[in-house]
Design a protein around this motif. Sequence first.
Motif: not given
Length: 322
Positions: A178-183, A191-205, A207-212
């Motif tokens: 999330p931080a690098t996306l917002l940067k 125009v820049i936003g996330a195609n947010l995929d929880p699977s890549h959040m979990w393995w990086q440690g 929490d997808p809910v917090q990422a949302v």
Amino acid sequence: MKLGVFTVLFSQKPLEEALDYIASKGLGAVEIGTGGYPGNAHCKPDELLADNGKLKAFKQAVESRGLIISALSVHGNPLHPQKAIAKSFHDDFVKTVELAQRLEVPVVNTFSGCPGDSDDAKYPNWPVAPWPNDYQELLTWQWETKVIPYWKEMGKFAADRGVKIGLELHGGFSVHTPATLLKLRDAVGEVIGANLDPSHMWWQGIDPVQAVHILGRAGAIHHFHAKDTSIDPINVSRYGVTDMQPYTNMLDRAWQFRSVGFGHDLKTWADIMSALRLVGYDYVVSIEHEDGLMSIDEGFTKAVQNLQQVLIKEPLGDMWWV
């Protein structure tokens, strides 16, 4: 919200056969690959941009089945240090944005890309530690000379055509949290936003809910992928979350992708759906199936069944009890 699927899963089927199958499962949207890593089995931008009749027939094939196109996806590395590779991914992206405009598709999904460590590099270089200081210097050089300038240009190109860019937060690429996306969004624009995929959040440690919450409060979720991840507590202690073993080595890997509900329970997925509603995301939840333990049909079907239980579909009404 609408439930959809990334149709690259059915690349072995002709487009109309795949659409029939998807519609039969009660879905309302499709995300279609147009090049790059996903390939273009169902959608060839060169052909559709050159022939208005084919363009209309393509759009009709989707709409006649009660479906919408949630996004065109052209994941790649347009910042690859090898110019020929970068150009191929860049060209696919440009044509996909042009096609999205013609099809009135609001989002194009891709990766941010990852540059090398110099203009003479041969391979991408993904720094993930702040020390030794070489890594900090490299990271600054990458963002200031490659990442931000490229996406400023492409961001304007997409915005001028009424198309949003959904960057998937994926390890190995400059935008992966999330931080690098917002940067990047701060540097380039909305125009820049996330195609947010929880699977890549979990393995990086993460929490997808917090990422949302982090991205949603900034209005920075353009699209959403539904894919799960399971973490093996023994293997992760041996290999860490940056496990470099092939995905096929499932027995020994620290983590692996799973179909929705097979990495985390439905309460967790319900929390994700509620968080999306809370931050105002009311678009498509697009299933991406990359579960090495399940067939295409079984993994997809189970994801549909599980998500149907937690997806929030109806418009929010008045709080009648207040």
